[in-house]
Write an enzyme that holds these catalytic residues in place. Structure first.
Site, PDB file in Angstrom:
ATOM      1  N   HIS A 247      52.154  53.173  79.388  1.00 56.88           N
ATOM      2  CA  HIS A 247      51.347  53.966  80.321  1.00 56.88           C
ATOM      3  C   HIS A 247      50.727  53.127  81.423  1.00 56.88           C
ATOM      4  O   HIS A 247      50.863  53.470  82.597  1.00 56.88           O
ATOM      5  CB  HIS A 247      50.336  54.874  79.649  1.00 56.88           C
ATOM      6  CG  HIS A 247      49.909  55.901  80.659  1.00 56.88           C
ATOM      7  ND1 HIS A 247      50.689  56.980  81.000  1.00 56.88           N
ATOM      8  CD2 HIS A 247      48.880  55.914  81.524  1.00 56.88           C
ATOM      9  CE1 HIS A 247      50.141  57.635  82.002  1.00 56.88           C
ATOM     10  NE2 HIS A 247      49.030  57.007  82.346  1.00 56.88           N
ATOM     11  N   TYR A 251      50.507  52.635  86.237  1.00 51.77           N
ATOM     12  CA  TYR A 251      49.463  52.266  87.211  1.00 51.77           C
ATOM     13  C   TYR A 251      49.781  50.929  87.866  1.00 51.77           C
ATOM     14  O   TYR A 251      49.354  50.672  88.996  1.00 51.77           O
ATOM     15  CB  TYR A 251      48.075  52.308  86.565  1.00 51.77           C
ATOM     16  CG  TYR A 251      47.789  53.707  86.080  1.00 51.77           C
ATOM     17  CD1 TYR A 251      47.790  54.777  86.976  1.00 51.77           C
ATOM     18  CD2 TYR A 251      47.625  53.990  84.731  1.00 51.77           C
ATOM     19  CE1 TYR A 251      47.604  56.074  86.545  1.00 51.77           C
ATOM     20  CE2 TYR A 251      47.438  55.287  84.288  1.00 51.77           C
ATOM     21  CZ  TYR A 251      47.437  56.334  85.199  1.00 51.77           C
ATOM     22  OH  TYR A 251      47.267  57.620  84.767  1.00 51.77           O
ATOM     23  N   HIS A 398      58.119  65.384  86.422  1.00 53.20           N
ATOM     24  CA  HIS A 398      56.813  64.747  86.691  1.00 53.20           C
ATOM     25  C   HIS A 398      56.996  63.344  87.262  1.00 53.20           C
ATOM     26  O   HIS A 398      56.412  62.985  88.281  1.00 53.20           O
ATOM     27  CB  HIS A 398      56.017  64.700  85.380  1.00 53.20           C
ATOM     28  CG  HIS A 398      54.863  63.737  85.374  1.00 53.20           C
ATOM     29  ND1 HIS A 398      53.744  63.910  86.152  1.00 53.20           N
ATOM     30  CD2 HIS A 398      54.669  62.581  84.668  1.00 53.20           C
ATOM     31  CE1 HIS A 398      52.903  62.902  85.929  1.00 53.20           C
ATOM     32  NE2 HIS A 398      53.441  62.081  85.043  1.00 53.20           N
ATOM     33  N   PHE A 399      57.857  62.546  86.607  1.00 48.96           N
ATOM     34  CA  PHE A 399      57.857  61.156  87.074  1.00 48.96           C
ATOM     35  C   PHE A 399      58.690  60.940  88.338  1.00 48.96           C
ATOM     36  O   PHE A 399      58.567  59.894  88.972  1.00 48.96           O
ATOM     37  CB  PHE A 399      58.151  60.154  85.958  1.00 48.96           C
ATOM     38  CG  PHE A 399      59.506  60.120  85.326  1.00 48.96           C
ATOM     39  CD1 PHE A 399      60.626  59.725  86.028  1.00 48.96           C
ATOM     40  CD2 PHE A 399      59.645  60.403  83.977  1.00 48.96           C
ATOM     41  CE1 PHE A 399      61.859  59.637  85.419  1.00 48.96           C
ATOM     42  CE2 PHE A 399      60.870  60.318  83.347  1.00 48.96           C
ATOM     43  CZ  PHE A 399      61.987  59.932  84.079  1.00 48.96           C
ATOM     44  N   HIS A 400      59.452  61.946  88.743  1.00 50.41           N
ATOM     45  CA  HIS A 400      60.074  61.792  90.064  1.00 50.41           C
ATOM     46  C   HIS A 400      59.075  62.101  91.187  1.00 50.41           C
ATOM     47  O   HIS A 400      59.279  61.673  92.318  1.00 50.41           O
ATOM     48  CB  HIS A 400      61.345  62.639  90.178  1.00 50.41           C
ATOM     49  CG  HIS A 400      62.529  61.945  89.547  1.00 50.41           C
ATOM     50  ND1 HIS A 400      62.766  61.984  88.199  1.00 50.41           N
ATOM     51  CD2 HIS A 400      63.492  61.137  90.068  1.00 50.41           C
ATOM     52  CE1 HIS A 400      63.844  61.245  87.919  1.00 50.41           C
ATOM     53  NE2 HIS A 400      64.295  60.725  89.035  1.00 50.41           N
ATOM     54  N   ARG A 461      65.230  66.849  78.062  1.00 43.39           N
ATOM     55  CA  ARG A 461      65.451  65.734  78.981  1.00 43.39           C
ATOM     56  C   ARG A 461      66.533  64.837  78.396  1.00 43.39           C
ATOM     57  O   ARG A 461      66.914  64.999  77.237  1.00 43.39           O
ATOM     58  CB  ARG A 461      64.158  64.947  79.214  1.00 43.39           C
ATOM     59  CG  ARG A 461      63.698  64.125  78.029  1.00 43.39           C
ATOM     60  CD  ARG A 461      62.383  63.392  78.257  1.00 43.39           C
ATOM     61  NE  ARG A 461      62.553  62.177  79.041  1.00 43.39           N
ATOM     62  CZ  ARG A 461      61.644  61.182  79.079  1.00 43.39           C
ATOM     63  NH1 ARG A 461      60.526  61.277  78.352  1.00 43.39           N
ATOM     64  NH2 ARG A 461      61.846  60.123  79.817  1.00 43.39           N
ATOM     65  N   ARG A 462      67.025  63.884  79.162  1.00 43.37           N
ATOM     66  CA  ARG A 462      67.985  62.879  78.709  1.00 43.37           C
ATOM     67  C   ARG A 462      69.187  63.503  78.017  1.00 43.37           C
ATOM     68  O   ARG A 462      69.607  63.060  76.943  1.00 43.37           O
ATOM     69  CB  ARG A 462      67.303  61.912  77.739  1.00 43.37           C
ATOM     70  CG  ARG A 462      66.202  61.120  78.393  1.00 43.37           C
ATOM     71  CD  ARG A 462      65.479  60.211  77.462  1.00 43.37           C
ATOM     72  NE  ARG A 462      64.927  59.072  78.185  1.00 43.37           N
ATOM     73  CZ  ARG A 462      64.106  58.179  77.678  1.00 43.37           C
ATOM     74  NH1 ARG A 462      63.715  58.286  76.429  1.00 43.37           N
ATOM     75  NH2 ARG A 462      63.670  57.183  78.395  1.00 43.37           N
TER      76      ARG A 462
END
Ligand code: HAS
Length: 574
Positions: A247, A251, A398-400, A461-462
């Site tokens: 995580h 950041y 989300h992470f794109h 996903r994946r």
């Protein structure tokens, strides 16, 4: 706005020695520094180009167009391509860009060269050796374990060793930055550290703490396991170590973009940093709360008691605050600049921002997408909602919006002034660079919206959904939108490569015409920022204490009760 002229915006003249910060913009990078930072960027951009080319293949696969055969025998499967995509984009592009950019913000911010450049040279070469060592098993299909490399999926020892070297190299480069800041502070007692340098170095410090998890995972579990020294592994403990790093990793990616949004973008739009104190506070908060939140990735893991998941869920909400501080401060800085350019109205000032500048447009579009990525992040963090979206297509959606947009599109925007600055060559075709930024924005909206919806409808996903036999009709339109988004993004990434290559082939500029590094002044003199916002000690103590409370007992419990019961497949050819 006359804020800048008001009393109280300048430091107390009674303390003249403490107010003479060195001329930040005056320091010219040496030719060695330009080349050295440039090499970091070259590796980063090459990784992004290769890694991103895998993305559209995945996106096209979703609507049944399987182009992997074209890459045979180099890439043998969807999963090998996905591993390459994740490792090159999420780990290599980001890490090399961040370390190079941090070197630039350190030396330009402090207005002095590195104290121990040999440390940074060593760090860079350790990272490069690590990258090559990781790439060989991925390309030979003996590390098809995706970028999270969860056991019992097992990779060749070379993959784990290579990743360790990349991390260790980035630590070593971080030590070069810490020593330089220490020297600067000795030479400038009582002067607040320039924000762009401090922000990057806080990020480097957070990274050293964060990566302890993955270092322990690899050195005590995965490396001995892949070398056959131990036969089995414990997937739950390995995942806990991984997310200890996993995580804060996000950041580590984000904070360099924040350095630019707070400390550089305001200058690019003709304004100033609205609050130096708030900028520093946000970075210190990230140092404290980035790490002790990893269990929010393990809400569905059976081996972690629910109380610890709940504690980490609460702490995750606290990571929301520094981003809200950022939203407020950066928008205020942008508004300040836009009004100076003649912008008017409650929101009409937005039009007065220099949108034709591709560097500015890319970063503004990245920040706009991050609003939606952030909202999705809070959804993920909510325990009960996470049970709906976990392991679905929502998560890559989300992470794109976060790492692939807020971060990557910002880094692209930064490179539009940084590469010309380092290479002393003008940016080739700012218009095409602008089209690149907008196509990224549009492609990502189409792609990530479809992924979010698919996730809510239950698509995993994946998974190569083009081959799945259980796809209901209602997913079809969204799967097609994923492919369309992927196609737009393919155009965008190719345009980015074109702009970078053509820029390097531009004729050299006269020194006087080389674009400057944009360093924003603060509206209020930084010397008025409280001294506790310029000191590492209290924040490092706070970070250590919170870490012990939030991870200590559960980690000790998992280590004492370690259950080495997963052998994993034995397919490693070397
Ligand atoms: Fe996340 C999963 C929660 C932020 C990346 N996240 C992931 C994964 C990745 C990732 C890669 O709680 C997948 C990992 C995997 O493979 O399994 N995430 C959060 C939360 C935040 C968050 C609460 N994530 C990020 C960032 C990332 C990132 C940043 C990369 C850089 N995430 C989760 C959770 C999961 C997760 C769970 C696990 C899901 C599961 O079940 O697997 C927060 O930090 C978000 C706070 C952000 C905001 C937005 C503030 C907006 C700003 C922009 C202002 C606009 C401006 C523009 C300035 C509240 C600062 C103005 C423009 C003008 C024109 C005026």
């Amino acid at each position: 706005m006359t804020l800048i002229d008001e009393p109280g915006m300048e430091p107390d003249p009674a303390e003249p020695t403490k107010t003479t910060a060195p001329a930040k913009e005056g320091y010219e990078l040496t030719s060695w520094e330009r080349k050295f930072i440039g090499w970091h960027l070259a590796v980063a951009i090459a990784a992004l180009m290769i890694g991103s080319l895998m993305g559209p293949l995945q996106a096209f696969q979703f609507s049944g167009v399987d182009l992997y055969g074209l890459l045979d025998p180099v890439i043998e499967s969807y999963y090998q391509g996905l591993t390459l995509h994740g490792v090159l984009n999420a780990l290599v592009w980001t890490t090399f860009f961040i370390v190079g950019f941090t070197m630039l913000t350190t030396v330009k911010g402090l207005g002095r060269p590195l104290t121990h450049p040999q440390i940074n040279k060593l760090g860079f070469w350790v990272m490069v050796v690590g990258l090559v060592t990781t790439a060989i098993p991925i390309l030979t299909n003996s590390a098809t374990v995706l970028y999270t490399f969860y056991p019992p999926l097992k990779a060749s020892w070379a993959f784990y060793l290579g990743l360790t070297l990349v991390v260790v190299g980035s630590w070593i480069e971080g030590w070069g930055f810490f020593l330089t800041l220490r020297q600067w502070r000795q030479d400038n007692p009582g002067v607040r550290s320039p924000f762009i340098a401090l922000g990057g170095i806080i990020n480097a410090a957070m990274w050293q703490i964060a990566t302890l998890g993955v270092a322990v995972e690899i050195l005590t579990m995965l490396l001995p396991w892949s070398l056959g020294i131990i036969d089995n592994t414990d997937p739950t403990l390995a995942r806990t170590y991984f997310w200890f790093t996993g995580h804060p990793l996000v950041y580590f990616w984000l904070l360099p973009a924040y350095v630019s949004w707070y400390g550089m973008l305001p200058k690019q739009v003709g304004g100033k940093l609205f609050s130096d104190s708030l900028a520093r506070l946000a970075f210190w908060m990230f140092l404290i709360v980035s790490v002790p939140v990893g269990f929010h990735h393990q809400f569905t893991d059976p081996g972690v008691p629910v109380t610890w998941k709940w504690i980490h869920a609460l702490l995750t909400y606290s990571v929301f605050f520094p981003s809200m501080i950022t939203a407020f401060t950066v928008i205020a800085s942008l508004e300040y600049g836009a009004r100076k350019r003649g912008g008017q109205g409650l929101v009409g000032w937005i039009r007065a921002l220099p949108w034709p500048d591709p560097s500015v447009a890319a970063q503004l579009l990245a920040a706009i997408l991050f609003v939606f990525g952030g909202i999705g992040g809070l959804t993920n963090a909510s325990y009960n909602l996470n049970l709906v979206i976990h392991n679905t297509a929502w998560v890559p959606g989300h992470f794109h919006l976060t790492v692939a947009s807020a971060v990557t599109l910002s880094f692209i925007g930064i490179s539009y002034w940084m590469v010309p600055h380092l290479a002393k060559r003008p940016l080739w075709s700012p218009k095409i660079a602008l089209v690149q930024a907008w196509t990224w924005f549009v492609g990502m909206i189409v792609f990530s919206n479809a992924m979010h919806v698919l996730g809510l409808l239950g698509a995993p996903r994946r998974t190569p959904l083009g081959d799945a036999t259980y796809v209901p009709e209602e997913w079809d339109g969204h799967l097609l939108r994923v492919s369309i988004g992927g196609a737009i993004l393919l155009v965008s990434v190719l345009l980015y490569g074109l702009v970078m290559i053509k820029t390097m082939r531009q004729p050299k500029l006269a020194d006087a015409d080389v674009p400057e590094v944009p360093i924003a002044e603060s509206i209020r003199h930084p010397q008025l920022t409280p001294v506790w916002l310029d000191r590492f000690k209290p924040w490092l103590i706070g970070a250590g204490a919170l870490l012990l409370i939030a991870y200590g007992p559960q980690l000790v419990d998992q280590i004492i009760n370690m259950n080495l019961n997963a052998p994993g497949p034995d397919f490693t050819p070397w």
